[in-house]
Write a protein that holds these residues in place. Structure first.
Motif, PDB file in Angstrom:
ATOM      1  N   GLY A 245       0.887  -1.206   0.048  1.00 33.43           N
ATOM      2  CA  GLY A 245      -0.019   0.013  -0.054  1.00 33.43           C
ATOM      3  C   GLY A 245       0.795   1.408   0.133  1.00 33.43           C
ATOM      4  N   HIS A 246       0.248   2.434  -0.123  1.00 30.06           N
ATOM      5  CA  HIS A 246       0.790   3.672  -0.180  1.00 30.06           C
ATOM      6  C   HIS A 246      -0.091   4.646   0.560  1.00 30.06           C
ATOM      7  N   GLU A 247       0.476   5.807   1.070  1.00 30.21           N
ATOM      8  CA  GLU A 247      -0.045   6.653   1.723  1.00 30.21           C
ATOM      9  C   GLU A 247      -0.395   8.032   0.623  1.00 30.21           C
ATOM     10  N   GLU A 248      -1.355   8.726   0.906  1.00 26.76           N
ATOM     11  CA  GLU A 248      -1.842   9.557   0.031  1.00 26.76           C
ATOM     12  C   GLU A 248      -2.381  10.887   0.711  1.00 26.76           C
ATOM     13  N   LEU A 249      -2.107  12.122   0.592  1.00 25.04           N
ATOM     14  CA  LEU A 249      -2.606  13.154   1.161  1.00 25.04           C
ATOM     15  C   LEU A 249      -4.214  13.195   0.858  1.00 25.04           C
ATOM     16  N   ARG A 250      -4.978  13.757   1.961  1.00 24.00           N
ATOM     17  CA  ARG A 250      -6.444  14.040   1.694  1.00 24.00           C
ATOM     18  C   ARG A 250      -6.695  14.963   0.902  1.00 24.00           C
ATOM     19  N   GLN A 251      -5.841  16.056   1.000  1.00 23.24           N
ATOM     20  CA  GLN A 251      -6.206  17.507   0.505  1.00 23.24           C
ATOM     21  C   GLN A 251      -4.755  17.707  -0.394  1.00 23.24           C
ATOM     22  N   LYS A 252      -5.110  18.127  -1.640  1.00 21.13           N
ATOM     23  CA  LYS A 252      -3.976  18.560  -2.603  1.00 21.13           C
ATOM     24  C   LYS A 252      -4.086  19.819  -2.859  1.00 21.13           C
ATOM     25  N   ASN A 253      -2.966  20.582  -3.399  1.00 24.25           N
ATOM     26  CA  ASN A 253      -3.229  22.082  -3.650  1.00 24.25           C
ATOM     27  C   ASN A 253      -2.277  22.076  -4.736  1.00 24.25           C
ATOM     28  N   PHE A 254      -2.745  22.743  -5.650  1.00 24.14           N
ATOM     29  CA  PHE A 254      -2.168  23.171  -7.071  1.00 24.14           C
ATOM     30  C   PHE A 254      -2.055  24.693  -7.442  1.00 24.14           C
TER      31      PHE A 254
END
Length: 416
Positions: A245-254
């Motif tokens: 598995g891998h970890e991902e941010l719940r909120q991303k900013n671009f």
């Protein structure tokens, strides 16, 4: 006389419980009493126990999906579920010559069309394969007795990020778990875009009740991140399922421009991990990856009583550095704690590897299965020896190979 008759019956049960499933299916026609015995769940459990405890089988059964031409005059291809019985005999030949059995899903069973159903082997447990298309269709299959079961289609049409199948040691029930994505929301504010990842939904299917239910996702989410399985593929061991598995941010900013989208967040701290699911507790746990191991190209399997992880060695910017693979062994301590031991590091002697299909322990050897453009390679890690299974067919990109126990465990559900 009655004691003698009972003794003879016990001997008969002992003999039958050691026969292969194909013979037992034929013997059901010999006598009605034999049919009742072979159909009995207690006998199936006894047969399974004897099969699994056989430390020196004459051959192993490897299962994977492949695509073949329907006939030599057509370009149309057909997907098959293929069982390869590979003998342990060491005759010095560099090629394997297995007995091959192809399984076709019977139309009369009301199953989905396998040519449209993207057949992926998610998990194997007790001779039963969990097949999935990564969407709404899941099929349980016991290839040894030609039983298939299309599971009820869940109400959700969400994309599945991971699926697993195994035995609940507490309730004595076979269960399927699926981790579903609920998509994302996007908000645009001038030159800035915010992407919010919705938390996943987890559903569990029970073979006894033939129904799905939704469960909590504790430990898969933190305040700022979500843990996702890397693929559908999972490994079952003693009541627990495991995924890379891998970890991902719940909120991303671009930052958005006319030509590109540049992410503002630093995701270098996101962790690769092992996601485990205790089927009896219906609870998830996250176990950190060992050392500098990388998720890319990794594979999970079993080594005796431990979870085995085969992964690429540390990355090097030096182009002359030879690629290495590492084997790590994990003892699950429970509660998201795992004890890792590096078993070995090796340089594969096989060229042009394009994927890892499986990893398992058999006949005192740790074997990893790779695929190339034209063959499947059985690689004995400890001895650095390999055997080639030449193929004139195509191994599917999303396929995995599993060592399959030949059992007579029924997937029709209920109890007998």
């Amino acid at each position: 006389m009655a004691e003698l008759s009972k003794f003879a019956e016990e001997i008969m049960v002992e003999i039958l419980s050691r026969l292969p499933p194909k013979s037992l299916m034929r013997f059901k026609c010999v006598r009605k009493s034999w049919q009742c015995l072979i159909n009995n769940s207690d006998f199936a459990a006894k047969h399974l126990s004897i099969t699994k405890n056989n430390k020196h089988p004459s051959s192993i059964t490897i299962v994977f999906t492949r695509r073949v031409l329907e006939d030599i005059n057509s370009s149309k291809k057909r997907i098959l579920l293929s069982l390869f019985d590979v003998s342990h005999c060491n005759d010095g030949d560099d090629e394997l010559h297995p007995i091959v059995e192809d399984i076709h899903s019977p139309v009369s069973a009301g199953l989905v069309d396998w040519q449209r159903f993207r057949v992926n082997i998610s998990t194997h447990c007790d001779g039963i394969l969990c097949l999935t298309d990564g969407g709404k269709y899941i099929v349980l299959c016991n290839p040894a007795i030609k039983e298939f079961k299309l599971l009820p289609v869940p109400s959700s049409n969400s994309i599945s990020y991971g699926e697993g199948f195994g035995y609940d040691l507490k309730s004595k029930d076979y269960k399927v778990v699926r981790i579903l994505s609920n998509g994302r929301e996007e908000y645009l504010d001038g030159m800035h875009k915010r992407v919010v990842i919705r938390p996943p939904t987890v559903e569990v299917y029970s073979l006894l009740t033939n129904s799905w239910k939704e469960i909590k996702i504790d430990n898969l989410i933190t305040k700022t991140t979500i843990y996702w399985p890397q693929s559908y593929v999972s490994v079952y061991h003693k009541g627990i399922l495991y995924w890379c598995g891998h970890e991902e941010l719940r909120q991303k900013n671009f930052i958005v421009s006319d030509y590109s989208e540049d992410e503002e967040d630093d995701e270098s701290e996101m962790k690769d991990s092992i996601i485990s699911f205790d089927i009896g507790e219906e609870a998830f746990y996250v176990i950190s990856f060992p050392g500098d191991s990388r998720l890319y190209g990794c594979g999970l399997g079993l080594w005796k009583e431990s979870i085995a992880l085969c992964t690429s060695g540390p990355w090097s910017p030096d182009p002359s550095t030879k690629e290495t693979l590492e084997i790590w062994l994990m003892d699950d301590l429970g509660g998201g704690e795992g004890s890792w031991t590096k078993y070995l590091t090796f340089e594969p002697v096989v060229a042009h590897i394009i994927g890892q299909l499986g990893l398992f322990w058999n006949n005192k050897q740790l074997i990893t299965i790779f695929k190339t453009n034209c063959a499947v390679i059985f690689y004995e890690v400890c001895t650095n020896k390999f055997k080639c299974l030449p193929l004139n067919t195509e191994i599917l990109d999303y396929s995995q190979a599993v060592e399959c126990t030949r059992s007579i465990v029924s997937i029709k559900g209920g109890t007998s």
